[in-house]
Motif scaffolding. Structure first.
Motif, PDB file in Angstrom:
ATOM      1  N   LEU A 172     -11.721  23.103  18.436  1.00 34.92           N
ATOM      2  CA  LEU A 172     -11.173  21.363  17.721  1.00 34.92           C
ATOM      3  C   LEU A 172     -12.295  21.279  16.465  1.00 34.92           C
ATOM      4  O   LEU A 172     -11.491  20.930  15.234  1.00 34.92           O
ATOM      5  CB  LEU A 172     -11.078  20.308  18.137  1.00 34.92           C
ATOM      6  N   TYR A 173     -13.476  20.821  17.316  1.00 35.57           N
ATOM      7  CA  TYR A 173     -14.235  20.960  15.823  1.00 35.57           C
ATOM      8  C   TYR A 173     -14.174  21.667  14.788  1.00 35.57           C
ATOM      9  O   TYR A 173     -14.134  21.050  13.865  1.00 35.57           O
ATOM     10  CB  TYR A 173     -16.043  20.250  16.129  1.00 35.57           C
TER      11      TYR A 173
ATOM     12  N   SER B  29      -7.210  18.685  29.037  1.00 30.86           N
ATOM     13  CA  SER B  29      -6.236  18.770  27.960  1.00 30.86           C
ATOM     14  C   SER B  29      -5.650  17.733  27.259  1.00 30.86           C
ATOM     15  O   SER B  29      -5.268  17.611  25.993  1.00 30.86           O
ATOM     16  CB  SER B  29      -4.955  20.410  28.141  1.00 30.86           C
ATOM     17  N   VAL B  30      -6.104  16.667  28.336  1.00 34.92           N
ATOM     18  CA  VAL B  30      -5.272  15.023  28.142  1.00 34.92           C
ATOM     19  C   VAL B  30      -6.656  14.590  26.726  1.00 34.92           C
ATOM     20  O   VAL B  30      -5.702  14.799  25.328  1.00 34.92           O
ATOM     21  CB  VAL B  30      -5.338  14.101  28.319  1.00 34.92           C
ATOM     22  N   TYR B  31      -8.001  15.149  26.560  1.00 36.32           N
ATOM     23  CA  TYR B  31      -8.716  15.200  25.302  1.00 36.32           C
ATOM     24  C   TYR B  31      -8.419  15.869  24.253  1.00 36.32           C
ATOM     25  O   TYR B  31      -8.413  15.384  23.270  1.00 36.32           O
ATOM     26  CB  TYR B  31     -10.237  15.561  25.358  1.00 36.32           C
ATOM     27  N   GLY B  32      -7.724  17.604  24.616  1.00 39.84           N
ATOM     28  CA  GLY B  32      -7.517  17.473  23.341  1.00 39.84           C
ATOM     29  C   GLY B  32      -6.350  17.316  22.024  1.00 39.84           C
ATOM     30  O   GLY B  32      -6.588  17.314  21.140  1.00 39.84           O
ATOM     31  N   ILE B  33      -5.291  16.880  23.374  1.00 41.56           N
ATOM     32  CA  ILE B  33      -4.206  16.359  23.034  1.00 41.56           C
ATOM     33  C   ILE B  33      -4.514  14.877  22.320  1.00 41.56           C
ATOM     34  O   ILE B  33      -3.808  15.065  20.799  1.00 41.56           O
ATOM     35  CB  ILE B  33      -2.641  16.142  23.788  1.00 41.56           C
ATOM     36  N   MET B  34      -5.091  14.457  22.718  1.00 43.98           N
ATOM     37  CA  MET B  34      -5.521  13.036  22.156  1.00 43.98           C
ATOM     38  C   MET B  34      -6.455  13.415  20.347  1.00 43.98           C
ATOM     39  O   MET B  34      -6.742  12.889  19.461  1.00 43.98           O
ATOM     40  CB  MET B  34      -6.335  12.243  23.041  1.00 43.98           C
ATOM     41  N   PHE B  35      -7.514  14.020  20.569  1.00 41.76           N
ATOM     42  CA  PHE B  35      -8.518  14.872  19.836  1.00 41.76           C
ATOM     43  C   PHE B  35      -7.452  14.537  18.227  1.00 41.76           C
ATOM     44  O   PHE B  35      -7.406  14.384  17.228  1.00 41.76           O
ATOM     45  CB  PHE B  35      -9.095  15.648  20.238  1.00 41.76           C
ATOM     46  N   LEU B  36      -6.314  15.719  18.541  1.00 40.87           N
ATOM     47  CA  LEU B  36      -5.310  16.335  17.815  1.00 40.87           C
ATOM     48  C   LEU B  36      -4.688  14.382  16.933  1.00 40.87           C
ATOM     49  O   LEU B  36      -4.594  15.285  15.847  1.00 40.87           O
ATOM     50  CB  LEU B  36      -4.295  17.464  18.030  1.00 40.87           C
ATOM     51  N   LEU B  37      -4.502  14.165  17.911  1.00 39.32           N
ATOM     52  CA  LEU B  37      -3.634  12.404  17.345  1.00 39.32           C
ATOM     53  C   LEU B  37      -4.075  11.807  16.615  1.00 39.32           C
ATOM     54  O   LEU B  37      -3.740  11.326  15.572  1.00 39.32           O
ATOM     55  CB  LEU B  37      -2.583  12.494  18.693  1.00 39.32           C
ATOM     56  N   ASP B  38      -5.557  11.849  16.781  1.00 40.39           N
ATOM     57  CA  ASP B  38      -6.967  11.064  16.125  1.00 40.39           C
ATOM     58  C   ASP B  38      -6.784  11.566  14.860  1.00 40.39           C
ATOM     59  O   ASP B  38      -6.594  11.139  13.404  1.00 40.39           O
ATOM     60  CB  ASP B  38      -8.001  10.729  17.071  1.00 40.39           C
TER      61      ASP B  38
END
Length: 520
Positions: free
Chosen positions: A125-126, A68-77
């Motif tokens: 998220l996309y 889930s780190v990928y999703g969190i960093m995606f939202l932060l970006d």
């Protein structure tokens, strides 16, 4: 772990002036949150004894959180920068690496699980957070079809990692099974295989009792195909039982018999030497005084076998029934050992077998044994005569005749010339001993092995077995071993490494190499 987390937080905050304090603070907070979670889990596991079920659940939870780190960093970006940065951030490479690393966890399904979570985050998220914020026209690399391809690649990575994990796990389990099979009852550790026959295989092994003295032995093990055959298991155990009764300097000593899982094994003496078959194949005819020594030692062993009594003093009337060069073992110093009592039987318990259904090697059988007639110890003396004749001349007397009629056997034996016809230097006394063993009628042969031993030991010099017979035999053995060792180190004409010649495997059993020792 706390120190590593602190370093990550501090290093992230150092980039605050470059990426913005809000962005840097958010990344630092996520890092601190993960560090706090793993710190708590670590302390809990240290204070309690985790069950296998708890460990399994924590593993799945941890992989899910790491993915889930990928999703969190995606939202932060998306929140602090732009959708374009979120879709091109190298964090996707890190997510792929996490999928591969999950393959080393306890469950081979975890890579696919991690890939599924990462793919779901990417596509969701996309569609929800990134695509609505992209400025038209949307670049090809950020278009929906290419994002879908990214998701497919992530799933493919997880699937491949799962296959690799299963393969390596299978290999590891196979290696572990092999190691466990080598540790027979915790006492025997198997090394290289010395030989394999139709129904059993023999390994060099180390006997390693706990707190005791290690010893090199040979372990004979039933092949898996015959591990459930009651008849062969009974034959195998009979060999061990008979061997345990026979304690003689010229007979292989049986040390142990047991069962491991679905197979049975026998532990026996081991020697770094040769069988007589290997010696004759590598050296040819032997010196006459070496043959006299060989014959005297074997005659002594056979006399002991034929005279052996039970623990109650009742004669066992044993007959070996399979005397031949592969079953005669020789040490480097010339010790002679008789092995393989797998088909030995007590005369009063041995059933008369039909022609063509006899046990033993036809090339070394007495006429009455080939014809399935009643037997006694003189069939072993006949086989000893065939063996000594071959050791003197380098030629087999019988070569497995297809027609085993009494007439054909009689013609072969009656037409057999004495060894001196091929080796004129042999004295008539040695001829007489060998040919007396090869008489057609059992009553015309020497009645006991002790008589054969006495006649051989009484031979005149230079063919007397003592004092130089054993030394001559040992010299021939070492010569063959040296040449075989040299052959192993010499490249063959086909570009590989040539190996030493080996015996043709028996269709019934396999001959172990025996360690010289003196029975009690």
């Amino acid at each position: 772990m706390s120190l590593a987390a602190a370093c990550c937080v501090v290093s992230t905050l150092c980039f605050g002036p470059l990426i913005g304090w809000d962005y840097a603070g958010s990344v630092a907070a996520v890092t601190a949150g993960y560090a706090l979670y793993y710190g708590i889990i670590h302390r809990v596991l240290q204070r309690t004894e985790p069950t296998s079920e708890l460990t399994s659940r924590l593993t799945w939870l941890n992989v899910g959180l790491e993915s889930s780190v990928y999703g969190i960093m995606f939202l932060l970006d998306v929140r602090f920068s732009s959708a374009e940065l979120a879709l091109t951030n190298p964090i996707l490479i890190i997510a792929t690496a996490a999928i591969v690393i999950s393959a080393i966890r306890s469950d081979p399904r975890l890579p696919l699980f991690s890939a599924a979570i990462t793919t779901a985050q990417l596509l969701l998220l996309y569609a929800v957070a990134a695509y609505p914020r992209l400025s038209p026209p949307v670049p090809l690399m950020l278009s929906p079809p290419l994002i879908l391809v990214r998701g497919m690649y992530l799933l493919l990575t997880g699937w491949l990692a799962q296959l690799i994990a299963k393969q390596y796990r299978s290999m590891a389990e196979e290696a572990l099974r092999a190691i466990r099979q080598q540790e027979l009852l915790g006492r025997y550790f198997l090394h290289e295989r010395l030989g394999v026959g139709g129904m059993a295989e023999v390994f060099r092994a180390t006997y390693s009792p706990e707190g005791g003295i290690e010893r090199t032995v040979a372990v004979k093990r039933i092949l898996p195909a015959y591990a459930e055959d009651p008849q062969f298991i009974a034959l195998f155990r009979r060999e061990a039982e008979l061997g345990s009764l026979l304690q003689h300097p010229n007979i292989v000593q049986m040390l142990d018999v047991g069962r491991l899982e679905n197979t049975h094994f026998i532990a026996m003496e081991y020697v770094d030497g040769l069988s007589l078959r290997q010696l004759l194949d590598g050296h040819g005819p032997l010196p006459p005084h070496a043959v006299a020594f060989l014959g005297a030692e074997l005659a002594a062993a056979l006399d002991y076998v034929h005279r052996r009594t039970s623990r109650d003093g009742v004669p066992l009337n044993l007959v070996h029934r399979d005397i031949n060069p592969p079953n005669i073992l020789l040490s480097r110093i010339g010790d002679v050992k008789l092995s393989d009592f797998g088909i030995a039987r007590a005369i009063n318990h041995a059933s008369v077998t039909r022609l063509g259904h006899v046990r033993g090697k036809a090339d070394y059988m007495a006429p009455e044994q080939l014809m399935g007639e009643p037997l006694d110890g003189r069939v072993d003396l006949f086989a000893l005569g065939l063996t000594l004749h071959e050791a003197l001349t380098g030629r087999r007397v019988l070569v497995g005749p297809e027609e085993t009629s009494r007439a054909s056997i009689q013609a072969t034996i009656e037409g057999l010339p004495p060894p001196s016809v091929l080796r004129p230097e042999l004295p008539p006394e040695l001829d007489a001993v060998v040919m007396s063993l090869l008489r057609l009628r059992p009553e015309d042969r020497p009645p006991r092995g002790s008589e054969v031993e006495e006649r051989l030991r009484a031979l005149p010099a230079p063919v007397a077995p003592h004092p130089h017979g054993q030394a001559a035999l040992a010299h021939a053995i070492r010569d063959v071993l040296a040449r075989r060792t040299g052959a192993l180190r010499t490249p063959s004409s086909r570009g590989g490494v040539s190996s030493a010649p080996s015996e043709a495997p028996s269709t019934r059993d396999v001959t172990p190499r025996i360690r010289p020792g003196r029975g009690t």
